[in-house]
Design a protein around this motif. Structure first.
Motif, PDB file in Angstrom:
ATOM      1  N   SER A  56      27.511   4.114  56.902  1.00  0.00           N
ATOM      2  CA  SER A  56      26.359   4.350  55.755  1.00  0.00           C
ATOM      3  C   SER A  56      25.039   3.792  56.161  1.00  0.00           C
ATOM      4  O   SER A  56      24.867   2.784  57.120  1.00  0.00           O
ATOM      5  CB  SER A  56      27.042   3.648  54.591  1.00  0.00           C
ATOM      6  N   SER A  57      24.095   4.151  55.251  1.00  0.00           N
ATOM      7  CA  SER A  57      22.652   3.398  55.702  1.00  0.00           C
ATOM      8  C   SER A  57      22.753   2.100  55.321  1.00  0.00           C
ATOM      9  O   SER A  57      21.950   1.269  55.884  1.00  0.00           O
ATOM     10  CB  SER A  57      21.778   4.220  54.552  1.00  0.00           C
ATOM     11  N   TYR A  58      23.574   1.646  54.396  1.00  0.00           N
ATOM     12  CA  TYR A  58      23.622   0.198  53.882  1.00  0.00           C
ATOM     13  C   TYR A  58      24.094  -0.459  55.310  1.00  0.00           C
ATOM     14  O   TYR A  58      23.601  -1.511  55.656  1.00  0.00           O
ATOM     15  CB  TYR A  58      24.405   0.023  52.695  1.00  0.00           C
ATOM     16  N   CYS A  59      25.209   0.098  56.026  1.00  0.00           N
ATOM     17  CA  CYS A  59      25.730  -0.625  57.122  1.00  0.00           C
ATOM     18  C   CYS A  59      24.859  -0.653  58.363  1.00  0.00           C
ATOM     19  O   CYS A  59      24.369  -1.776  58.838  1.00  0.00           O
ATOM     20  CB  CYS A  59      27.004   0.070  57.543  1.00  0.00           C
ATOM     21  N   TYR A  60      23.901   0.316  58.312  1.00  0.00           N
ATOM     22  CA  TYR A  60      23.186   0.196  59.152  1.00  0.00           C
ATOM     23  C   TYR A  60      21.860  -0.739  58.933  1.00  0.00           C
ATOM     24  O   TYR A  60      21.248  -1.261  59.812  1.00  0.00           O
ATOM     25  CB  TYR A  60      22.376   1.687  59.614  1.00  0.00           C
ATOM     26  N   THR A  61      21.629  -1.017  57.690  1.00  0.00           N
ATOM     27  CA  THR A  61      20.512  -1.939  57.450  1.00  0.00           C
ATOM     28  C   THR A  61      21.147  -3.213  57.695  1.00  0.00           C
ATOM     29  O   THR A  61      20.367  -3.870  58.262  1.00  0.00           O
ATOM     30  CB  THR A  61      20.332  -1.815  55.691  1.00  0.00           C
ATOM     31  N   LEU A  62      22.158  -3.633  57.309  1.00  0.00           N
ATOM     32  CA  LEU A  62      22.887  -4.990  57.917  1.00  0.00           C
ATOM     33  C   LEU A  62      23.012  -5.354  59.183  1.00  0.00           C
ATOM     34  O   LEU A  62      22.570  -6.366  59.524  1.00  0.00           O
ATOM     35  CB  LEU A  62      24.437  -5.046  57.078  1.00  0.00           C
ATOM     36  N   MET A  63      23.213  -4.265  60.136  1.00  0.00           N
ATOM     37  CA  MET A  63      23.146  -4.276  61.341  1.00  0.00           C
ATOM     38  C   MET A  63      21.715  -4.644  61.975  1.00  0.00           C
ATOM     39  O   MET A  63      21.447  -5.606  63.034  1.00  0.00           O
ATOM     40  CB  MET A  63      23.498  -2.930  62.034  1.00  0.00           C
ATOM     41  N   ALA A  64      20.718  -4.132  61.399  1.00  0.00           N
ATOM     42  CA  ALA A  64      19.390  -4.400  61.594  1.00  0.00           C
ATOM     43  C   ALA A  64      18.926  -5.962  61.385  1.00  0.00           C
ATOM     44  O   ALA A  64      18.264  -6.553  62.267  1.00  0.00           O
ATOM     45  CB  ALA A  64      18.414  -3.395  61.181  1.00  0.00           C
ATOM     46  N   ILE A  65      19.076  -6.144  60.103  1.00  0.00           N
ATOM     47  CA  ILE A  65      18.802  -7.612  59.669  1.00  0.00           C
ATOM     48  C   ILE A  65      19.498  -8.327  60.655  1.00  0.00           C
ATOM     49  O   ILE A  65      18.666  -9.281  60.759  1.00  0.00           O
ATOM     50  CB  ILE A  65      19.288  -7.763  58.146  1.00  0.00           C
ATOM     51  N   SER A  66      20.836  -8.253  61.031  1.00  0.00           N
ATOM     52  CA  SER A  66      21.540  -9.377  61.681  1.00  0.00           C
ATOM     53  C   SER A  66      20.742  -9.339  63.119  1.00  0.00           C
ATOM     54  O   SER A  66      20.661 -10.388  63.626  1.00  0.00           O
ATOM     55  CB  SER A  66      23.143  -8.866  61.930  1.00  0.00           C
ATOM     56  N   TYR A  67      20.548  -8.167  63.618  1.00  0.00           N
ATOM     57  CA  TYR A  67      19.683  -8.053  64.943  1.00  0.00           C
ATOM     58  C   TYR A  67      18.683  -8.889  64.865  1.00  0.00           C
ATOM     59  O   TYR A  67      18.127  -9.854  65.596  1.00  0.00           O
ATOM     60  CB  TYR A  67      19.563  -6.653  65.217  1.00  0.00           C
ATOM     61  N   PHE A  68      17.812  -8.958  63.842  1.00  0.00           N
ATOM     62  CA  PHE A  68      16.290  -9.581  63.536  1.00  0.00           C
ATOM     63  C   PHE A  68      16.742 -10.913  63.529  1.00  0.00           C
ATOM     64  O   PHE A  68      15.728 -11.871  63.696  1.00  0.00           O
ATOM     65  CB  PHE A  68      15.717  -9.032  62.278  1.00  0.00           C
ATOM     66  N   GLN A  69      17.633 -11.407  63.060  1.00  0.00           N
ATOM     67  CA  GLN A  69      18.116 -13.016  63.027  1.00  0.00           C
ATOM     68  C   GLN A  69      18.613 -13.502  64.150  1.00  0.00           C
ATOM     69  O   GLN A  69      18.828 -14.605  64.137  1.00  0.00           O
ATOM     70  CB  GLN A  69      19.248 -12.946  61.888  1.00  0.00           C
ATOM     71  N   SER A  70      18.938 -12.531  65.270  1.00  0.00           N
ATOM     72  CA  SER A  70      19.511 -13.154  66.476  1.00  0.00           C
ATOM     73  C   SER A  70      18.495 -13.602  67.623  1.00  0.00           C
ATOM     74  O   SER A  70      19.029 -14.160  68.616  1.00  0.00           O
ATOM     75  CB  SER A  70      20.191 -11.873  67.103  1.00  0.00           C
ATOM     76  N   PHE A  71      17.184 -13.553  67.537  1.00  0.00           N
ATOM     77  CA  PHE A  71      16.446 -13.984  68.459  1.00  0.00           C
ATOM     78  C   PHE A  71      16.170 -15.600  68.444  1.00  0.00           C
ATOM     79  O   PHE A  71      16.380 -16.372  67.393  1.00  0.00           O
ATOM     80  CB  PHE A  71      15.317 -13.398  68.300  1.00  0.00           C
ATOM     81  N   LEU A  72      15.810 -16.265  69.535  1.00  0.00           N
ATOM     82  CA  LEU A  72      15.561 -17.492  69.628  1.00  0.00           C
ATOM     83  C   LEU A  72      14.609 -17.861  68.511  1.00  0.00           C
ATOM     84  O   LEU A  72      14.544 -18.726  67.852  1.00  0.00           O
ATOM     85  CB  LEU A  72      14.984 -17.737  70.932  1.00  0.00           C
ATOM     86  N   ILE A  73      13.429 -16.925  68.491  1.00  0.00           N
ATOM     87  CA  ILE A  73      12.306 -17.186  67.471  1.00  0.00           C
ATOM     88  C   ILE A  73      12.888 -15.754  66.500  1.00  0.00           C
ATOM     89  O   ILE A  73      12.215 -14.557  67.010  1.00  0.00           O
ATOM     90  CB  ILE A  73      10.930 -17.026  68.037  1.00  0.00           C
ATOM     91  N   PRO A  74      13.629 -15.976  65.449  1.00  0.00           N
ATOM     92  CA  PRO A  74      13.871 -14.919  64.741  1.00  0.00           C
ATOM     93  C   PRO A  74      12.736 -13.844  64.117  1.00  0.00           C
ATOM     94  O   PRO A  74      11.776 -14.692  63.833  1.00  0.00           O
ATOM     95  CB  PRO A  74      14.812 -15.053  63.772  1.00  0.00           C
ATOM     96  N   VAL A  75      13.025 -12.759  64.044  1.00  0.00           N
ATOM     97  CA  VAL A  75      11.944 -11.729  63.028  1.00  0.00           C
ATOM     98  C   VAL A  75      12.458 -12.436  61.578  1.00  0.00           C
ATOM     99  O   VAL A  75      11.617 -12.266  60.748  1.00  0.00           O
ATOM    100  CB  VAL A  75      12.276 -10.447  63.280  1.00  0.00           C
ATOM    101  N   LEU A  76      13.692 -12.587  61.440  1.00  0.00           N
ATOM    102  CA  LEU A  76      14.079 -12.715  59.827  1.00  0.00           C
ATOM    103  C   LEU A  76      14.763 -14.144  59.958  1.00  0.00           C
ATOM    104  O   LEU A  76      15.627 -14.390  60.869  1.00  0.00           O
ATOM    105  CB  LEU A  76      14.882 -11.687  59.253  1.00  0.00           C
TER     106      LEU A  76
END
Length: 348
Positions: A184-204
């Motif tokens: 679902s679009s909702y699932c893809y959105t959660l995947m993106a947010i999690s990805y943004f949280q994953s960086f050493l200096i996170p996007v989110l």
């Protein structure tokens, strides 16, 4: 990579992503039509429904990610004193059939109750605007999820553009239809947010980090939910000035996302968890998910896996991500990965 050494194809991808978003984002007119429709539905309920309720929008439009062709997702919020039934009980199904008759009387088109959905809904098309509406009764998690996503979108302008392009990509490539076995679009959105949280200096950041949530969480008010679900998260305006700035471009982030879920993510060992702000081990997930090919934890309903795709469909999705990564790195441009195809189906 340093800003002065970004390859031209990534610079062009960043520009194309921004241009596409300006093209497909909901217009002021589309926004006004949907806001007026919410007001009209509230008026119908105020005039006809025997109990006090409030109508609220949720989903893509309410989270700031709508388009002029988006459906409008609405939830009926009963007052606290009337919350004696779970949304999934037969009595709530009966309410939807009563509402079907009511909205037919108000000239709404194509009115039907969808009982076999995870959350039963009433579908109809507004007779004045042609906007399609999905209406549920008392499903609060959908509203809280929308508020959380909208909060993440507000933190960084790149997030909104990224999500518009991601949704356009998965729709074009036929991997965005849960009834046919995909995500679902909702699932893809959660995947993106999690990805943004994953960086050493996170996007989110992680808005559900207990250390960031104030102790005096506001009372939900007369239309709040009595269901015991922890839906607390911090207001991003409280922490935004303190966040370090991740300087990656949209193009870098998008290709990195496709590579991450196309090749690097350990599907058999890991779970996507926006709530934790990081990928967590499958060992920390409900045992009932052990056989699930992909696990994306709902931020609030911790027994809900937002990813329902089977192994053969996840193989297709990974293939589409890998092919898109290669096309972008080959400088074929954003348009090359937005060519449309019929949605994939998986056999039962």
């Amino acid at each position: 990579m340093p800003g002065n050494s970004i390859p031209p194809y990534i610079q062009q991808l960043t520009e194309d992503m921004t241009t596409l978003t300006m093209t497909i984002a909901v217009s002021p007119e589309g926004t006004q039509l949907r806001e007026n429709l919410v007001t009209r539905v509230q008026g119908i309920m105020d005039a006809e429904w025997p109990k006090e309720v409030r109508i609220e929008a949720f989903g893509s439009f309410a989270s700031g990610l709508g388009t002029d062709s988006s459906d409008l997702d609405l939830v009926i919020l009963p007052a606290l004193r009337d919350q004696d039934q779970d949304p999934g009980t037969p009595a709530r199904y009966q309410d939807l059939f009563v509402l079907k008759t009511l909205f037919q009387r108000y000239s709404m088109k194509d009115v039907e109750v969808i009982q076999n959905a995870r959350v039963p809904i009433l579908k109809f098309t507004d007779h004045k605007t042609g906007i399609k509406v999905d209406l549920n009764y008392g499903h609060y998690p959908s509203l809280y999820n929308t508020r959380l996503i909208e909060s993440y979108v507000r933190i960084d302008d790149r997030v909104r553009t990224f999500l518009y392009v991601l949704k356009a990509f998965v729709k074009a490539r036929g991997i965005n239809s849960p009834p046919l076995g995909s995500l679902s679009s909702y699932c893809y959105t959660l995947m993106a947010i999690s990805y943004f949280q994953s960086f050493l200096i996170p996007v989110l950041p992680c808005l559900q980090d207990p250390h960031l949530i104030p102790h005096n969480v506001p009372n939900p008010g007369v239309f709040g939910s009595t269901r015991l679900v922890n839906v607390a998260f911090t207001d991003p305006s409280r922490i935004r000035p303190c966040l370090p700035r991740n300087s990656m471009t949209l193009g870098e982030l998008f290709i990195g996302f496709l590579e991450y879920y196309g090749s690097k993510f350990e599907y058999n060992k890991s779970c996507v968890s926006v709530r934790c702000g990081s990928v967590i081990s499958r060992d920390e997930c409900p045992t009932s998910w052990a056989r699930h090919e992909f696990v994306v934890e709902d931020p609030f309903l911790l027994d809900l896996n937002a990813a329902g795709a089977r192994k053969d469909m996840m193989n297709i999705i990974r293939h589409e991500f890998q092919a898109a990564t290669q096309a972008l790195k080959d400088d074929r441009g954003l348009s090359a990965i937005l060519t449309t195809r019929q949605p994939y189906r998986v056999r039962e």
